[in-house]
Write a protein that holds these residues in place. Structure first.
Motif, short mmCIF file in Angstrom:
data_model
loop_
_atom_site.label_atom_id
_atom_site.label_comp_id
_atom_site.label_asym_id
_atom_site.label_seq_id
_atom_site.Cartn_x
_atom_site.Cartn_y
_atom_site.Cartn_z
N PHE A 115 0.84 -1.20 0.00
CA PHE A 115 0.00 0.00 0.00
C PHE A 115 0.87 1.24 0.00
O PHE A 115 1.61 1.50 0.94
CB PHE A 115 -0.94 0.00 1.21
CG PHE A 115 -1.80 -1.23 1.25
CD1 PHE A 115 -2.85 -1.37 0.37
CD2 PHE A 115 -1.55 -2.24 2.15
CE1 PHE A 115 -3.64 -2.51 0.38
CE2 PHE A 115 -2.33 -3.38 2.18
CZ PHE A 115 -3.38 -3.51 1.29
N GLY A 116 0.82 1.99 -1.07
CA GLY A 116 1.60 3.21 -1.18
C GLY A 116 3.09 2.97 -1.36
O GLY A 116 3.88 3.87 -1.16
N ARG A 117 3.48 1.72 -1.69
CA ARG A 117 4.89 1.36 -1.90
C ARG A 117 5.76 1.66 -0.68
O ARG A 117 6.94 1.91 -0.79
CB ARG A 117 5.45 2.08 -3.13
CG ARG A 117 4.73 1.81 -4.40
CD ARG A 117 5.30 2.52 -5.61
NE ARG A 117 5.82 3.84 -5.34
CZ ARG A 117 7.02 4.28 -5.75
NH1 ARG A 117 7.79 3.51 -6.46
NH2 ARG A 117 7.43 5.49 -5.48
N ASP A 118 5.18 1.63 0.50
CA ASP A 118 5.88 2.01 1.71
C ASP A 118 5.66 0.96 2.78
O ASP A 118 4.54 0.47 2.92
CB ASP A 118 5.33 3.35 2.20
CG ASP A 118 6.35 4.25 2.84
OD1 ASP A 118 7.55 3.96 2.74
OD2 ASP A 118 5.94 5.26 3.43
N PRO A 119 6.64 0.56 3.54
CA PRO A 119 8.05 0.94 3.50
C PRO A 119 8.79 0.18 2.40
O PRO A 119 8.21 -0.67 1.73
CB PRO A 119 8.58 0.51 4.87
CG PRO A 119 7.75 -0.68 5.21
CD PRO A 119 6.39 -0.40 4.61
N ILE A 120 10.08 0.49 2.26
CA ILE A 120 10.91 -0.23 1.30
C ILE A 120 12.00 -0.98 2.06
O ILE A 120 12.41 -0.56 3.14
CB ILE A 120 11.54 0.72 0.25
CG1 ILE A 120 12.40 1.80 0.90
CG2 ILE A 120 10.47 1.32 -0.63
CD1 ILE A 120 13.15 2.67 -0.09
N ALA A 121 12.43 -2.10 1.50
CA ALA A 121 13.56 -2.85 2.05
C ALA A 121 14.76 -2.54 1.16
O ALA A 121 14.70 -2.70 -0.06
CB ALA A 121 13.28 -4.35 2.05
N VAL A 122 15.82 -2.05 1.79
CA VAL A 122 17.02 -1.62 1.07
C VAL A 122 18.19 -2.48 1.49
O VAL A 122 18.42 -2.67 2.70
CB VAL A 122 17.32 -0.14 1.37
CG1 VAL A 122 18.59 0.31 0.68
CG2 VAL A 122 16.14 0.74 0.99
#
Length: 89
Positions: free
Chosen positions: A59-66
């Motif tokens: 949802f909303g492309r959040d959060p991201i795993a980096v």
């Protein structure tokens, strides 16, 4: 969005691989710019480090795993927007 020129990590799509150019915390936000910069540096987001976006939330492309060097870190996109990156060739 094409990231052929330097941009912020928060705008990058899943699968992006690049190198950190520096930090530019926003003046307005939930966390003071100096505090956000300190936190990111403590996590290893420093100039020259290699990053890759592994995953993004549904949802909303959040959060991201980096992936940062050999560690995997979760960030909100608004925090990632403070990290300036250039794509790897």
């Amino acid at each position: 969005m094409s990231l052929s020129t330097p941009a912020d990590l928060g705008a990058a799509p899943r699968g992006f691989r690049g190198r950190i150019l520096g930090l530019r915390p926003p003046e307005a936000g939930a966390v003071a710019p100096e505090e956000l910069e300190r936190r990111l540096i403590e996590l290893g987001f420093v100039e020259g480090a290699l990053v890759e976006i592994l995953h993004q939330g549904l949802f909303g492309r959040d959060p991201i795993a980096v992936r940062l060097q050999s560690a995997t870190i979760a960030l909100r996109r608004r925090e990632a927007a403070a990290i300036l990156v250039e794509p790897l060739s």
